[in-house]
Motif scaffolding. Structure first.
Motif, short mmCIF file in Angstrom:
data_model
loop_
_atom_site.label_atom_id
_atom_site.label_comp_id
_atom_site.label_asym_id
_atom_site.label_seq_id
_atom_site.Cartn_x
_atom_site.Cartn_y
_atom_site.Cartn_z
N SER A 49 41.98 18.51 -0.26
CA SER A 49 42.81 19.61 0.23
C SER A 49 43.98 19.76 -0.61
O SER A 49 43.95 19.03 -1.55
N PHE A 50 44.58 20.79 -0.58
CA PHE A 50 45.71 21.38 -1.41
C PHE A 50 46.52 20.40 -1.41
O PHE A 50 47.19 20.26 -2.76
N ASP A 51 47.12 19.49 -0.64
CA ASP A 51 48.16 18.75 -0.73
C ASP A 51 47.90 17.75 -1.84
O ASP A 51 48.55 17.27 -2.60
N LYS A 52 46.53 17.17 -1.69
CA LYS A 52 46.18 16.16 -2.84
C LYS A 52 46.04 16.67 -4.15
O LYS A 52 46.47 16.19 -5.20
N ARG A 53 45.49 17.96 -4.23
CA ARG A 53 45.33 18.72 -5.64
C ARG A 53 46.74 18.72 -6.08
O ARG A 53 47.02 18.64 -7.33
N LEU A 54 47.83 19.24 -5.39
CA LEU A 54 49.12 19.43 -5.78
C LEU A 54 49.83 18.13 -6.08
O LEU A 54 50.39 18.14 -7.46
N ALA A 55 49.65 16.99 -5.34
CA ALA A 55 50.13 15.72 -5.87
C ALA A 55 49.56 15.32 -7.37
O ALA A 55 50.16 14.78 -8.01
N ASP A 56 48.27 15.47 -7.33
CA ASP A 56 47.41 15.29 -8.57
C ASP A 56 48.11 15.91 -9.75
O ASP A 56 48.35 15.34 -10.93
N SER A 116 52.92 12.97 -16.42
CA SER A 116 52.20 11.92 -17.44
C SER A 116 52.11 12.51 -18.71
O SER A 116 52.41 12.07 -20.09
N ILE A 117 51.81 13.98 -18.68
CA ILE A 117 51.46 14.78 -20.20
C ILE A 117 52.87 14.80 -20.78
O ILE A 117 53.11 14.72 -22.12
N GLU A 118 54.13 15.29 -19.76
CA GLU A 118 55.33 15.68 -20.56
C GLU A 118 56.12 14.18 -20.85
O GLU A 118 57.17 14.38 -21.36
#
Lengths: 218, 218
Positions: B146-153, B160-162
């Motif tokens: 679901s989109f909530d998980k994708r957004l959290a991820d 982490s990248i920044e």
């Protein structure tokens, strides 16, 4: 009959490599619905379809499936031998959609030759690129257009309007209705045929699984 | 400094092949947001990232984007040279996410060697398999999760990248990464704020409960 000659690259290999493949490859038969390969835990080998039809799909945590691609006579399945490439880090399941006969090329034998053979490595590249293209097409369709849903909806609507599941309508006309080029319609209709939802004949689309089409709209 | 040594396969090639690549490769600089490659019409060459960050994505007919993968220092981009493989039949766009320096390896030079070199062909195989795995992961995310998980991820990954929990990124840009309209992103971000996971201010998203976001992925 050496089915390995189905591989366009086979004739380009030196005789000792041809023999090494020929001596290790063996025929296996699968009944309709039987699972040929399941996830990454087994590295079955490359599967060359002699007859029948196989389907590659992924399964979600809650058991839903989506078809990635289908393979027919003379097609080769690479991801049943994912151990030949370190970087393949996904699991697919492969199942027989009809009674199917395959030639199994064991992974180690194939990998050993691929490591030293530019022709075989390049052939493997082309097979992977082709499957990659299938998957990208799927992303495009499912993510952006929901074109599968729109087409299913259109066909059910037409059937309801006409009072029959045998629709006399061209792909061109459907494209005009849905704002897509004819080729896109044809490709998705063929995908529906492979899913067992329709049959196609000249100028006619026959809905064979109305409930299946209906389920796509949920 | 010969940046080609970033390729793990480079040392395995004979000197004349190393020289052929070295003599044709050249450095190009791209500013942030500049497009490095656009669809299949151009066959730019392979791009080896020297510094900076690039993003590969597809675009729908109506202009929405979804990120396929990102590449960082020492990563190589194959699909900017899709003409080296006949079976690649999809278009991607590649853009610089930061000021970026790349080594361009012209397609013809690479292809000529790949055709005769098992090491280079096998290396190409591994790169493609790795990108294929990224795209399969994406299918998994988008189709099943679901989109909530994708957004959290996505937010955790950005942080982490920044290297910071204070992200300077617009809702519009996040939408482009995840293939959702801006309003959907804004709505979910506000939900996260209500959950005490984030605070929002103009152009900035501050992650205040990293563990909470992390728990959403379980």
């Amino acid at each position: 009959m050496n089915y390995l000659t189905y591989l366009p690259v086979f004739g380009k290999l030196p005789k000792e490599q041809q023999d090494a493949l020929t001596n290790t490859a063996f025929i296996r038969k699968f009944s309709k619905s039987e699972i040929l390969h399941n996830g990454s835990q087994d590295c079955t080998g490359l599967l060359l379809v002699i007859s029948g039809q196989i389907r590659a799909f992924t399964i979600s945590d809650d058991g839903r499936e989506i078809t990635l691609y289908r393979l027919f006579e003379r097609d080769i399945c690479l991801f049943s031998a994912s151990c030949i490439l370190n970087s393949i880090q996904f699991d697919i399941t492969i199942t027989a959609e009809k009674d199917t006969e395959v030639l199994v090329i064991p992974s180690e034998a194939y990998k050993k030759i691929m490591e030293v053979s530019a022709p075989l490595a390049n052939y493997t590249n082309e097979v992977m690129a082709s499957r990659f293209s299938d998957v990208m097409w799927l992303i495009d369709q499912v993510m952006w257009k929901s074109f599968d849903k729109r087409l299913a909806d259109f066909l059910l609507n037409e059937a309801s309007i006409e009072g029959t599941n045998t629709l006399k309508i061209t792909h061109e006309t459907i494209g005009k209705h849905l704002g897509n080029p004819r080729e896109v319609v044809t490709r998705m209709l063929k995908y529906f045929v492979n899913e067992g939802l329709l049959t196609l004949s000249r100028g006619t689309i026959e809905i064979t699984d109305e409930e299946g089409l209906q389920r796509m709209l949920d």
